[in-house]
Design an enzyme around this catalytic site. Sequence first.
Site, PDB file in Angstrom:
ATOM      1  N   ALA A   1     -95.613 -51.007  32.663  1.00 53.09           N
ATOM      2  CA  ALA A   1     -94.242 -51.363  32.309  1.00 53.09           C
ATOM      3  C   ALA A   1     -93.299 -50.749  33.339  1.00 53.09           C
ATOM      4  CB  ALA A   1     -93.903 -50.843  30.922  1.00 53.09           C
ATOM      5  N   LYS A   2     -92.409 -51.574  33.855  1.00 54.66           N
ATOM      6  CA  LYS A   2     -91.393 -51.091  34.790  1.00 54.66           C
ATOM      7  C   LYS A   2     -90.147 -50.706  33.996  1.00 54.66           C
ATOM      8  CE  LYS A   2     -90.697 -53.394  38.557  1.00 54.66           C
ATOM      9  NZ  LYS A   2     -90.387 -54.522  39.488  1.00 54.66           N
TER      10      LYS A   2
END
Length: 222
Positions: free
Chosen positions: A85-86
């Site tokens: 996840a960014k």
Amino acid sequence: MELIIDTADIEAIKKLDGILSIAGVTTNPSIITKSGKAPEQVIDELVAYLKPEQKLFVQVVARDFDGIMEETRAICALRPANTYAKIPVTREGLRAIKAAKAEGLNVLATSIYTPEQGFLAALSGADYLAPYCNRMCNYGDGVARVIDLIRMVETQGLSSKVIAASFHNVEQVHQLILAGVPAVTVPPAIAEAMMDHPGTDSAVDDFTADWQKAYGRNTLFS
């Protein structure tokens, strides 16, 4: 060093993956919206295509802590491994990075504009740090600041890997590879510019012309 492609264009990914050693794919909300496809379709295509050892990076859209955490869990559940996840390094994002790592989730800290922002995310255990090299140039020497972040992480013995992003030209990538950047994520146009040079094409044309003139064919063996 890891070479990662920054795009939601599945055909461009397939093309480059057939030529180069691609470690994974990064996306962000702007890239996905420009694809003209529903986000679910883009993500499904990437999940279906990428090999298990290739990494997938998908950015959260929520800006509040609870929303970021919910989306981070959903992103990391897309594949058994190598999915990240960014999370942008806002205050709520930094809080979420710390909490996500406490849960054992994979995180890339993104939208980094200063070495200090990246360093703080590294202290919380972010797996990857994505400084925006070219955008940082609007506030000073972006390449030098990315190198500062690399050195800060190394000097302090932190495990985070810098994955430099936001490139305007090949020279920026060149300088960071030379400086020892652990990873870069580049759009297809930059990847293609790294491969191609008119001098190479000219040399191959000369070789072919000489061979054709001497032997009347364009293959090594008759």
